[in-house]
Design an enzyme around this catalytic site. Structure first.
Site, PDB file in Angstrom:
ATOM      1  N   GLU A  43       0.851  -1.187   0.000  1.00 43.63           N
ATOM      2  CA  GLU A  43       0.000   0.000   0.000  1.00 43.63           C
ATOM      3  C   GLU A  43       0.889   1.240   0.000  1.00 43.63           C
ATOM      4  O   GLU A  43       1.650   1.460   0.939  1.00 43.63           O
ATOM      5  CB  GLU A  43      -0.893  -0.005   1.236  1.00 43.63           C
ATOM      6  CG  GLU A  43      -1.732   1.248   1.422  1.00 43.63           C
ATOM      7  CD  GLU A  43      -2.408   1.288   2.781  1.00 43.63           C
ATOM      8  OE1 GLU A  43      -2.558   2.398   3.331  1.00 43.63           O
ATOM      9  OE2 GLU A  43      -2.774   0.214   3.312  1.00 43.63           O
ATOM     10  N   ARG A  47       0.789  10.413   0.725  1.00 42.41           N
ATOM     11  CA  ARG A  47       1.244  11.460   1.636  1.00 42.41           C
ATOM     12  C   ARG A  47       2.407  12.250   1.055  1.00 42.41           C
ATOM     13  O   ARG A  47       2.917  13.160   1.717  1.00 42.41           O
ATOM     14  CB  ARG A  47       1.682  10.839   2.971  1.00 42.41           C
ATOM     15  CG  ARG A  47       0.585  10.109   3.709  1.00 42.41           C
ATOM     16  CD  ARG A  47       1.094   9.534   5.010  1.00 42.41           C
ATOM     17  NE  ARG A  47       0.079   8.751   5.696  1.00 42.41           N
ATOM     18  CZ  ARG A  47       0.272   8.137   6.845  1.00 42.41           C
ATOM     19  NH1 ARG A  47       1.438   8.224   7.460  1.00 42.41           N
ATOM     20  NH2 ARG A  47      -0.710   7.432   7.402  1.00 42.41           N
ATOM     21  N   LYS A 130     -10.652  -0.858   7.424  1.00 45.75           N
ATOM     22  CA  LYS A 130      -9.365  -0.617   8.077  1.00 45.75           C
ATOM     23  C   LYS A 130      -9.638  -0.087   9.480  1.00 45.75           C
ATOM     24  O   LYS A 130     -10.272   0.962   9.626  1.00 45.75           O
ATOM     25  CB  LYS A 130      -8.571   0.401   7.250  1.00 45.75           C
ATOM     26  CG  LYS A 130      -7.316   0.918   7.922  1.00 45.75           C
ATOM     27  CD  LYS A 130      -6.638   1.938   7.014  1.00 45.75           C
ATOM     28  CE  LYS A 130      -5.398   2.520   7.669  1.00 45.75           C
ATOM     29  NZ  LYS A 130      -4.643   3.401   6.759  1.00 45.75           N
TER      30      LYS A 130
END
Length: 210
Positions: A43, A47, A130
């Site tokens: 993943e 950011r 999640k």
């Protein structure tokens, strides 16, 4: 697309390396190190300014199912999938991100931290979420508390989990996979220590085998 589709896409992988990669030049050797350690997926968090290039470079290596994390908007979801992301992960539950994932035809795992958010996810047709941030929320105790009323939901706990905590999470019946960043930290990427990334990944994969 639901979490069931995500489970199929991950093909039994129970470890999801969560990667924040500032320099896209490190993406290809990083992908090779993770794959050499036995990782099946990764993943890439959105950011950093060059996250799209990182996704594209890692996907081009061909050894991993590459997804995008920290997806906050529909526009980011579109960019991620255009770059080659095959699944999306978000730190929270956002209807526009869910709608974008459906339109793009990719699985999505939204983040939840409360029972109310989990109920919203279930109503939206999501069956894999999640749990974030897992450790600050209460770790496995919080996971069990949320899982009990929702037996059909699978969890991908992420946030503050390290190698020592990994086996405990994986023993939880509701856990599909565990996300973690300790396998490829910013310090390891900055130093180019891909052998250590491979070693840590292999160690995590070994711990994930029942």
């Amino acid at each position: 697309m639901t979490g069931t589709d995500l489970a199929g896409l991950l093909t039994g992988a129970r470890i999801v390396p969560v990667l924040t990669v500032p320099d896209p030049r490190t993406a290809a050797p990083l992908a090779r190190a993770l794959a050499a350690g036995g990782a099946r997926c990764a993943e890439v968090t959105f950011r950093t300014p060059d996250a799209e290039q990182v996704v594209k470079a890692m996907a081009a290596e061909g050894g991993l199912v590459v997804g995008a994390g920290t997806v906050l908007t529909a526009e980011q979801a579109e960019r991620a999938v255009a770059a080659g992301a095959r699944f999306l992960v978000s730190p929270g539950l956002d209807d526009e991100v869910l709608d974008a994932a459906r339109a793009l035809g990719v699985p999505v795992a939204p983040g939840v931290a409360t029972a109310t958010e989990l109920m919203r996810a279930v109503r939206a047709g999501i069956d894999t979420v999640k749990l974030f941030p897992a450790e600050p929320l209460g770790g496995r105790a919080m996971l069990r508390a949320l899982a009990a009323p929702f037996p059909g939901v699978r969890f991908m706990p992420t946030g503050g989990i390290d190698a020592a905590a990994l086996p405990g999470y994986l023993r939880e019946p509701s856990v599909l996979a565990v996300g973690g960043s300790w396998m490829a930290t910013p310090a390891l990427l900055a130093s180019g220590d891909y052998e250590e990334i491979r070693r840590l990944t292999a160690e995590a994969v070994e711990r994930s085998v029942p």
